[in-house]
Design a protein around this motif. Structure first.
Motif, PDB file in Angstrom:
ATOM      1  N   ALA A   1     -17.604  11.912 -12.492  1.00 43.62           N
ATOM      2  CA  ALA A   1     -18.743  11.523 -13.337  1.00 43.62           C
ATOM      3  C   ALA A   1     -20.034  11.823 -12.604  1.00 43.62           C
ATOM      4  O   ALA A   1     -20.097  11.802 -11.365  1.00 43.62           O
ATOM      5  CB  ALA A   1     -18.670  10.034 -13.691  1.00 43.62           C
ATOM      6  N   GLY A   2     -21.090  12.090 -13.377  1.00 42.36           N
ATOM      7  CA  GLY A   2     -22.423  12.269 -12.807  1.00 42.36           C
ATOM      8  C   GLY A   2     -22.502  13.426 -11.838  1.00 42.36           C
ATOM      9  O   GLY A   2     -21.753  14.401 -11.919  1.00 42.36           O
ATOM     10  N   ASP A   3     -23.429  13.321 -10.866  1.00 42.84           N
ATOM     11  CA  ASP A   3     -23.585  14.339  -9.829  1.00 42.84           C
ATOM     12  C   ASP A   3     -22.541  14.174  -8.731  1.00 42.84           C
ATOM     13  O   ASP A   3     -22.063  15.153  -8.166  1.00 42.84           O
ATOM     14  CB  ASP A   3     -24.989  14.260  -9.220  1.00 42.84           C
ATOM     15  N   GLU A   4     -22.220  12.933  -8.412  1.00 40.33           N
ATOM     16  CA  GLU A   4     -21.181  12.616  -7.429  1.00 40.33           C
ATOM     17  C   GLU A   4     -20.544  11.299  -7.854  1.00 40.33           C
ATOM     18  O   GLU A   4     -21.190  10.441  -8.429  1.00 40.33           O
ATOM     19  CB  GLU A   4     -21.761  12.470  -6.022  1.00 40.33           C
ATOM     20  N   ALA A   5     -19.266  11.141  -7.527  1.00 38.04           N
ATOM     21  CA  ALA A   5     -18.587   9.894  -7.870  1.00 38.04           C
ATOM     22  C   ALA A   5     -17.349   9.743  -6.996  1.00 38.04           C
ATOM     23  O   ALA A   5     -16.738  10.736  -6.578  1.00 38.04           O
ATOM     24  CB  ALA A   5     -18.196   9.866  -9.348  1.00 38.04           C
ATOM     25  N   VAL A   6     -16.989   8.503  -6.727  1.00 31.90           N
ATOM     26  CA  VAL A   6     -15.767   8.222  -5.980  1.00 31.90           C
ATOM     27  C   VAL A   6     -15.188   6.903  -6.464  1.00 31.90           C
ATOM     28  O   VAL A   6     -15.920   5.946  -6.739  1.00 31.90           O
ATOM     29  CB  VAL A   6     -16.039   8.172  -4.451  1.00 31.90           C
ATOM     30  N   LEU A   7     -13.863   6.876  -6.613  1.00 34.47           N
ATOM     31  CA  LEU A   7     -13.128   5.652  -6.912  1.00 34.47           C
ATOM     32  C   LEU A   7     -12.453   5.230  -5.621  1.00 34.47           C
ATOM     33  O   LEU A   7     -11.550   5.911  -5.122  1.00 34.47           O
ATOM     34  CB  LEU A   7     -12.093   5.885  -8.012  1.00 34.47           C
ATOM     35  N   LEU A   8     -12.927   4.124  -5.036  1.00 39.27           N
ATOM     36  CA  LEU A   8     -12.401   3.639  -3.765  1.00 39.27           C
ATOM     37  C   LEU A   8     -11.327   2.587  -3.986  1.00 39.27           C
ATOM     38  O   LEU A   8     -11.469   1.716  -4.854  1.00 39.27           O
ATOM     39  CB  LEU A   8     -13.519   3.030  -2.918  1.00 39.27           C
ATOM     40  N   ARG A   9     -10.267   2.672  -3.178  1.00 39.05           N
ATOM     41  CA  ARG A   9      -9.214   1.660  -3.235  1.00 39.05           C
ATOM     42  C   ARG A   9      -9.084   1.008  -1.868  1.00 39.05           C
ATOM     43  O   ARG A   9      -8.953   1.701  -0.851  1.00 39.05           O
ATOM     44  CB  ARG A   9      -7.906   2.303  -3.662  1.00 39.05           C
ATOM     45  N   HIS A  10      -9.155  -0.303  -1.852  1.00 37.42           N
ATOM     46  CA  HIS A  10      -9.057  -1.095  -0.629  1.00 37.42           C
ATOM     47  C   HIS A  10      -7.727  -1.836  -0.625  1.00 37.42           C
ATOM     48  O   HIS A  10      -7.452  -2.640  -1.521  1.00 37.42           O
ATOM     49  CB  HIS A  10     -10.229  -2.085  -0.561  1.00 37.42           C
ATOM     50  N   ALA A  11      -6.883  -1.549   0.370  1.00 35.82           N
ATOM     51  CA  ALA A  11      -5.575  -2.188   0.478  1.00 35.82           C
ATOM     52  C   ALA A  11      -5.527  -3.062   1.722  1.00 35.82           C
ATOM     53  O   ALA A  11      -6.110  -2.723   2.763  1.00 35.82           O
ATOM     54  CB  ALA A  11      -4.473  -1.140   0.537  1.00 35.82           C
ATOM     55  N   LEU A  12      -4.850  -4.192   1.620  1.00 35.45           N
ATOM     56  CA  LEU A  12      -4.696  -5.125   2.733  1.00 35.45           C
ATOM     57  C   LEU A  12      -3.220  -5.297   3.035  1.00 35.45           C
ATOM     58  O   LEU A  12      -2.388  -5.392   2.123  1.00 35.45           O
ATOM     59  CB  LEU A  12      -5.301  -6.495   2.400  1.00 35.45           C
ATOM     60  N   SER A  13      -2.893  -5.348   4.319  1.00 32.98           N
ATOM     61  CA  SER A  13      -1.499  -5.536   4.720  1.00 32.98           C
ATOM     62  C   SER A  13      -1.113  -7.004   4.620  1.00 32.98           C
ATOM     63  O   SER A  13      -1.969  -7.879   4.422  1.00 32.98           O
ATOM     64  CB  SER A  13      -1.296  -5.055   6.153  1.00 32.98           C
ATOM     65  N   GLN A  14       0.173  -7.283   4.764  1.00 35.59           N
ATOM     66  CA  GLN A  14       0.625  -8.663   4.821  1.00 35.59           C
ATOM     67  C   GLN A  14       0.121  -9.280   6.134  1.00 35.59           C
ATOM     68  O   GLN A  14       0.296  -8.700   7.205  1.00 35.59           O
ATOM     69  CB  GLN A  14       2.160  -8.724   4.777  1.00 35.59           C
ATOM     70  N   PRO A  15      -0.542 -10.428   6.078  1.00 35.26           N
ATOM     71  CA  PRO A  15      -1.084 -11.016   7.308  1.00 35.26           C
ATOM     72  C   PRO A  15       0.023 -11.452   8.264  1.00 35.26           C
ATOM     73  O   PRO A  15       1.117 -11.836   7.847  1.00 35.26           O
ATOM     74  CB  PRO A  15      -1.895 -12.211   6.797  1.00 35.26           C
ATOM     75  N   VAL A  16      -0.291 -11.391   9.548  1.00 33.05           N
ATOM     76  CA  VAL A  16       0.658 -11.750  10.605  1.00 33.05           C
ATOM     77  C   VAL A  16       0.061 -12.856  11.457  1.00 33.05           C
ATOM     78  O   VAL A  16      -1.112 -12.778  11.869  1.00 33.05           O
ATOM     79  CB  VAL A  16       0.987 -10.525  11.486  1.00 33.05           C
ATOM     80  N   ASP A  17       0.868 -13.888  11.727  1.00 33.66           N
ATOM     81  CA  ASP A  17       0.448 -14.976  12.606  1.00 33.66           C
ATOM     82  C   ASP A  17       0.391 -14.437  14.023  1.00 33.66           C
ATOM     83  O   ASP A  17       1.407 -14.020  14.584  1.00 33.66           O
ATOM     84  CB  ASP A  17       1.439 -16.136  12.500  1.00 33.66           C
ATOM     85  N   VAL A  18      -0.801 -14.433  14.615  1.00 30.72           N
ATOM     86  CA  VAL A  18      -0.974 -13.858  15.948  1.00 30.72           C
ATOM     87  C   VAL A  18      -0.167 -14.622  16.985  1.00 30.72           C
ATOM     88  O   VAL A  18       0.399 -14.029  17.920  1.00 30.72           O
ATOM     89  CB  VAL A  18      -2.470 -13.841  16.320  1.00 30.72           C
ATOM     90  N   ALA A  19      -0.065 -15.925  16.855  1.00 38.26           N
ATOM     91  CA  ALA A  19       0.629 -16.752  17.845  1.00 38.26           C
ATOM     92  C   ALA A  19       2.132 -16.501  17.853  1.00 38.26           C
ATOM     93  O   ALA A  19       2.754 -16.429  18.920  1.00 38.26           O
ATOM     94  CB  ALA A  19       0.339 -18.232  17.586  1.00 38.26           C
ATOM     95  N   THR A  20       2.742 -16.339  16.673  1.00 36.16           N
ATOM     96  CA  THR A  20       4.196 -16.193  16.592  1.00 36.16           C
ATOM     97  C   THR A  20       4.639 -14.757  16.343  1.00 36.16           C
ATOM     98  O   THR A  20       5.806 -14.424  16.557  1.00 36.16           O
ATOM     99  CB  THR A  20       4.754 -17.085  15.469  1.00 36.16           C
ATOM    100  N   GLY A  21       3.707 -13.915  15.874  1.00 34.50           N
ATOM    101  CA  GLY A  21       4.083 -12.538  15.546  1.00 34.50           C
ATOM    102  C   GLY A  21       4.829 -12.415  14.232  1.00 34.50           C
ATOM    103  O   GLY A  21       5.314 -11.329  13.891  1.00 34.50           O
TER     104      GLY A  21
END
Length: 305
Positions: free
Chosen positions: A220-240
């Motif tokens: 669309a337009g002169d420039e355009a981008v559809l961005l997708r933001h993905a997040l991983s499953q969180p990990v407890d730093v203390a226990t891994g």
């Protein structure tokens, strides 16, 4: 009595010949005065603190006395670009463009606002030393399209349909904006965030990996981008051990027409349990929404479409 009328008529006639400045011109003068005040204040503070001559670097790398630099800034105010200035309401999406019923619109306007695509992406950019890539707009206008509940009295939990911000950039900045955005997205392709998160009846320190990628470009337009933001499953730093929680991906569109850049975020991508114009449709729906936004921007872009 006649003399009084003659005087009043003369004043009235002369007032008709006065040129009243446009709102954009008034704001431009205010910005220039603000810059002069800020520079003068900086000079006064530095003079009191140091009590000696201070030098700063000029754009070409040479070191010049602060007084000379300040005089040059005050004597050469930033010129106001030609063309349209403020962003009219007509440049924003209408509820009919969205495809999801919306019966409430909230909006705001601004001056000198930073162009914000994704707050988390900005945090990553700061951590990667790319905070200098941020762009400040000349003018901005934003809106939130909402939906009242069936009673029409209170907001339902899914009342937000989408948010949209439109920014007018300085000449040249609009053409460079997507280059800077691509640089940040590439640098943040694998960014890990570590911090406290509520879990069960307490707080744990968890790590989450973030990834941004361009799903579609130049649709669309002169420039355009559809961005997708993905997040991983969180990990407890203390226990891994991974925590039993998963996050949906987030999408947002950035579209440019001339010196205008718009950022569109569907409500479902803001974590609101409401009308989902992504989950109930394909990305094709988002791309069409981006094209509608580009057509709306045409009415206010410099140069015009």
């Amino acid at each position: 009595m006649r003399d009084d009328l003659t005087f009043a008529e003369r004043v009235h006639r002369e007032l008709r010949e006065v040129r009243w400045p446009e709102p954009a011109e008034i704001r431009a003068r205010a910005r220039r005065r603000s810059r002069r005040t800020a520079v003068a204040a900086a000079i006064a503070v530095l003079a009191v603190v140091s009590g000696s001559a201070v030098a700063v670097g000029d754009r070409d790398g040479a070191v010049v006395p602060l007084a000379s630099w300040a005089e040059r800034r005050l004597s050469q105010p930033e010129p106001e670009p030609s063309g349209q200035a403020e962003i009219p309401q007509e440049a924003l999406l209408e509820p009919a463009d969205v495809g999801v019923r919306s019966n409430v619109r909230l909006g705001d306007t601004g001056l000198g606002e930073q162009v914000q695509v994704d707050p988390l992406l900005e945090i990553c950019a700061d951590g990667r030393g790319l905070s200098g890539q941020r762009t400040v707009s000349r003018y901005s206008r934003s809106q939130s399209l909402l939906q009242k509940d069936t009673h029409g009295q209170t907001w339902s939990s899914g009342g937000l349909v989408l948010t949209q911000d439109v920014y007018r950039l300085a000449p040249g900045a609009s053409a460079r904006f997507f280059t800077g955005l691509d640089r940040i997205v590439t640098a943040c392709a694998g960014w890990t965030e570590v911090g406290p998160r509520p879990w069960g009846r307490g707080i744990v320190t968890a790590s989450v990996a973030h990834t941004w990628r361009a799903v579609e470009r130049d649709f669309a337009g002169d420039e355009a981008v559809l961005l997708r933001h993905a997040l991983s499953q969180p990990v407890d730093v203390a226990t891994g051990k991974p925590l039993d929680v998963r996050f949906p991906s987030e999408s947002r569109m950035v579209v440019r027409v001339g010196d205008l850049v718009t950022v569109i975020v569907p409500a479902s991508e803001l974590g609101v349990d409401g009308p989902n114009i992504v989950g109930s449709t394909s990305d094709a729906k988002l791309l069409e929404l981006g094209r509608s936004a580009a057509r709306r921007l045409c009415v206010a872009a410099n140069p015009s479409c």
